[in-house]
Design a protein around this motif. Structure first.
Motif, PDB file in Angstrom:
ATOM      1  N   PHE A  33     -48.757   6.195 -32.248  1.00  0.00           N
ATOM      2  CA  PHE A  33     -49.625   5.795 -30.993  1.00  0.00           C
ATOM      3  C   PHE A  33     -49.705   6.949 -30.000  1.00  0.00           C
ATOM      4  CE2 PHE A  33     -49.924   1.184 -32.223  1.00  0.00           C
ATOM      5  CZ  PHE A  33     -48.847   1.145 -32.739  1.00  0.00           C
ATOM      6  N   SER A  42     -49.032   3.518 -14.910  1.00  0.00           N
ATOM      7  CA  SER A  42     -48.417   3.222 -16.234  1.00  0.00           C
ATOM      8  C   SER A  42     -48.965   4.085 -17.377  1.00  0.00           C
ATOM      9  CB  SER A  42     -48.592   1.594 -16.304  1.00  0.00           C
ATOM     10  OG  SER A  42     -49.876   1.251 -16.512  1.00  0.00           O
ATOM     11  N   LEU A  43     -48.279   3.811 -18.427  1.00  0.00           N
ATOM     12  CA  LEU A  43     -48.678   4.279 -19.632  1.00  0.00           C
ATOM     13  C   LEU A  43     -49.765   3.568 -20.095  1.00  0.00           C
ATOM     14  CD1 LEU A  43     -45.153   4.211 -21.338  1.00  0.00           C
ATOM     15  CD2 LEU A  43     -46.512   6.237 -21.072  1.00  0.00           C
ATOM     16  N   LEU A  45     -52.408   3.444 -23.339  1.00  0.00           N
ATOM     17  CA  LEU A  45     -52.834   3.697 -24.750  1.00  0.00           C
ATOM     18  C   LEU A  45     -54.243   4.654 -25.001  1.00  0.00           C
ATOM     19  CD1 LEU A  45     -51.887   3.452 -27.641  1.00  0.00           C
ATOM     20  CD2 LEU A  45     -52.977   1.404 -27.743  1.00  0.00           C
ATOM     21  N   TYR A 102     -40.559   0.102 -29.703  1.00  0.00           N
ATOM     22  CA  TYR A 102     -41.547   1.379 -29.743  1.00  0.00           C
ATOM     23  C   TYR A 102     -40.509   2.451 -29.223  1.00  0.00           C
ATOM     24  CZ  TYR A 102     -45.601  -1.148 -30.268  1.00  0.00           C
ATOM     25  OH  TYR A 102     -46.793  -2.099 -30.582  1.00  0.00           O
ATOM     26  N   PHE A 104     -40.688   6.394 -28.407  1.00  0.00           N
ATOM     27  CA  PHE A 104     -41.469   7.446 -27.776  1.00  0.00           C
ATOM     28  C   PHE A 104     -40.842   8.860 -28.013  1.00  0.00           C
ATOM     29  CE2 PHE A 104     -44.270   4.947 -25.307  1.00  0.00           C
ATOM     30  CZ  PHE A 104     -43.847   3.689 -25.383  1.00  0.00           C
TER      31      PHE A 104
ATOM     32  N   TYR B  32     -44.215 -10.909 -26.050  1.00  0.00           N
ATOM     33  CA  TYR B  32     -42.985 -10.047 -26.444  1.00  0.00           C
ATOM     34  C   TYR B  32     -42.898  -9.295 -25.163  1.00  0.00           C
ATOM     35  CZ  TYR B  32     -40.798  -6.608 -29.809  1.00  0.00           C
ATOM     36  OH  TYR B  32     -39.998  -6.020 -30.466  1.00  0.00           O
ATOM     37  N   TYR B  36     -38.057  -0.635 -20.763  1.00  0.00           N
ATOM     38  CA  TYR B  36     -37.836   0.869 -21.131  1.00  0.00           C
ATOM     39  C   TYR B  36     -37.239   1.844 -19.947  1.00  0.00           C
ATOM     40  CZ  TYR B  36     -40.699   0.480 -25.239  1.00  0.00           C
ATOM     41  OH  TYR B  36     -41.214   0.118 -26.573  1.00  0.00           O
ATOM     42  N   PRO B  44     -39.788   7.416 -22.693  1.00  0.00           N
ATOM     43  CA  PRO B  44     -39.275   6.188 -22.444  1.00  0.00           C
ATOM     44  C   PRO B  44     -38.478   5.788 -23.483  1.00  0.00           C
ATOM     45  CG  PRO B  44     -41.611   6.150 -21.858  1.00  0.00           C
ATOM     46  CD  PRO B  44     -41.365   7.373 -22.475  1.00  0.00           C
ATOM     47  N   LEU B  46     -36.338   2.599 -25.386  1.00  0.00           N
ATOM     48  CA  LEU B  46     -36.261   0.920 -25.533  1.00  0.00           C
ATOM     49  C   LEU B  46     -34.657   0.584 -24.855  1.00  0.00           C
ATOM     50  CD1 LEU B  46     -37.606  -1.713 -25.873  1.00  0.00           C
ATOM     51  CD2 LEU B  46     -36.803  -1.394 -28.181  1.00  0.00           C
ATOM     52  N   TYR B  49     -35.393  -5.860 -25.300  1.00  0.00           N
ATOM     53  CA  TYR B  49     -36.638  -6.618 -25.936  1.00  0.00           C
ATOM     54  C   TYR B  49     -36.328  -7.943 -25.992  1.00  0.00           C
ATOM     55  CZ  TYR B  49     -35.560  -6.519 -30.574  1.00  0.00           C
ATOM     56  OH  TYR B  49     -34.802  -6.884 -31.888  1.00  0.00           O
ATOM     57  N   LEU B  88     -39.340   0.865 -16.613  1.00  0.00           N
ATOM     58  CA  LEU B  88     -40.857   0.345 -16.946  1.00  0.00           C
ATOM     59  C   LEU B  88     -40.895  -0.877 -17.828  1.00  0.00           C
ATOM     60  CD1 LEU B  88     -41.148   3.960 -18.323  1.00  0.00           C
ATOM     61  CD2 LEU B  88     -43.462   2.688 -17.298  1.00  0.00           C
ATOM     62  N   ASN B  96     -49.332  -8.044 -31.924  1.00  0.00           N
ATOM     63  CA  ASN B  96     -50.339  -7.300 -31.304  1.00  0.00           C
ATOM     64  C   ASN B  96     -49.737  -5.955 -30.741  1.00  0.00           C
ATOM     65  OD1 ASN B  96     -52.214  -5.668 -29.451  1.00  0.00           O
ATOM     66  ND2 ASN B  96     -53.198  -7.834 -29.139  1.00  0.00           N
ATOM     67  N   ASN B  97     -50.293  -4.732 -31.304  1.00  0.00           N
ATOM     68  CA  ASN B  97     -49.665  -3.292 -31.047  1.00  0.00           C
ATOM     69  C   ASN B  97     -49.750  -2.873 -29.665  1.00  0.00           C
ATOM     70  OD1 ASN B  97     -48.455  -2.819 -33.523  1.00  0.00           O
ATOM     71  ND2 ASN B  97     -50.190  -2.622 -34.314  1.00  0.00           N
ATOM     72  N   ASP B  98     -50.951  -3.414 -28.923  1.00  0.00           N
ATOM     73  CA  ASP B  98     -51.398  -2.913 -27.660  1.00  0.00           C
ATOM     74  C   ASP B  98     -50.725  -3.547 -26.437  1.00  0.00           C
ATOM     75  OD1 ASP B  98     -54.460  -3.343 -25.782  1.00  0.00           O
ATOM     76  OD2 ASP B  98     -52.861  -1.757 -25.853  1.00  0.00           O
ATOM     77  N   MET B  99     -49.487  -2.572 -26.290  1.00  0.00           N
ATOM     78  CA  MET B  99     -48.733  -3.006 -25.341  1.00  0.00           C
ATOM     79  C   MET B  99     -49.497  -2.631 -23.814  1.00  0.00           C
ATOM     80  SD  MET B  99     -44.794  -2.235 -26.097  1.00  0.00           S
ATOM     81  CE  MET B  99     -45.219  -0.371 -26.370  1.00  0.00           C
ATOM     82  N   PHE B 101     -48.272  -1.800 -19.927  1.00  0.00           N
ATOM     83  CA  PHE B 101     -47.068  -1.225 -19.263  1.00  0.00           C
ATOM     84  C   PHE B 101     -47.396  -1.527 -17.797  1.00  0.00           C
ATOM     85  CE2 PHE B 101     -44.381   1.048 -22.142  1.00  0.00           C
ATOM     86  CZ  PHE B 101     -45.304   1.213 -23.395  1.00  0.00           C
ATOM     87  N   GLY B 102     -46.098  -1.734 -17.190  1.00  0.00           N
ATOM     88  CA  GLY B 102     -46.081  -1.720 -15.751  1.00  0.00           C
ATOM     89  C   GLY B 102     -45.861  -0.382 -15.153  1.00  0.00           C
TER      90      GLY B 102
END
Lengths: 113, 111
Positions: A33, A42-43, A45, A102, A104, B32, B36, B44, B46, B49, B88, B96-99, B101-102
């Protein structure tokens, strides 16, 4: 968790030029990713890169601007093309590992002047 | 309204204090939840979780998820100067891989 080597760590580039960021993982992963972290935000994608197929881009990001390569299961590159000052940001690659969430890379700090 | 809201701080506390970091979210499908920690000029890493609601403890760190309120927290006990970093929150729907973030909260723990 996976170890990710990302380079360059930082660069200062002229507008209109392109920069390619490399990400090397110490083990094989299916998906990699690419994220952007703009100052104070924020991050976000950018795209998901699968080996052997075209990357999947998120809304607001296009292949012509951010071409991605994924030649094998441990390596990927992100190119920031035709840069403008608005592209100044930190770019991060990431991989997902079961039970680890994840991981990074250390990020590439890009400044476009 | 942003999908994930996090107060960017900065937050400054004395060494030994209990730190509370929080995020709210709007998507009830999030299952989920992650925290971070990001040190200056690093990527970042982890920290913790959790899946769905409840508490999870790891040493000085406790993560809480309240899905009914769409609110997650990270508590740091006996905070240390080495805890100074940006924290974060992140969350995603199941499988779903699309996280999302704050924005991250910058924490400084003063000796």
């Amino acid at each position: 968790s996976a170890v990710i080597s990302q380079k360059p760590s930082r660069d200062i580039c002229q507008r209109g030029t392109s920069l390619t960021i490399q990400c090397q993982v110490d083990s094989q992963v299916t998906m990699m990713f690419w994220y952007r972290q703009q100052p104070g935000q924020s991050l976000t994608l950018i795209a998901t890169a699968n080996q052997g197929s075209e990357a999947t881009y998120e809304s607001g990001f296009v292949i012509d601007k951010f071409p991605i390569s994924r030649p094998n299961l441990t390596f990927s590159t992100l190119t920031v093309s035709n840069m403008s000052p608005e592209d100044s940001s930190i770019y991060l690659c990431s991989v997902e590992r079961a039970n680890y969430g994840y991981t990074f890379g250390s990020g590439t700090r890009l400044t476009v002047v | 309204q942003k999908e994930v809201e996090q107060d960017p701080g900065p937050l400054s506390v004395p060494e030994g204090a209990i730190v509370s970091l929080n995020c709210t979210y709007s998507n009830s499908a999030f299952q989920y939840f992650m925290w971070y920690r990001q040190y200056s000029r690093k990527g970042p890493e982890l920290l913790m979780y959790t899946y769905s609601s409840g508490n999870k403890e790891d040493g000085r760190f406790t993560a809480q998820v309240d899905k009914s309120s769409k609110y997650i927290s990270l508590f740091i006990r006996d905070s240390q100067p080495s805890d100074s970093a940006t924290y974060l929150c992140a969350m995603s729907e199941w499988n779903n891989n699309d996280m999302r973030f704050g924005a991250g909260t910058r924490l400084t723990v003063k000796p």
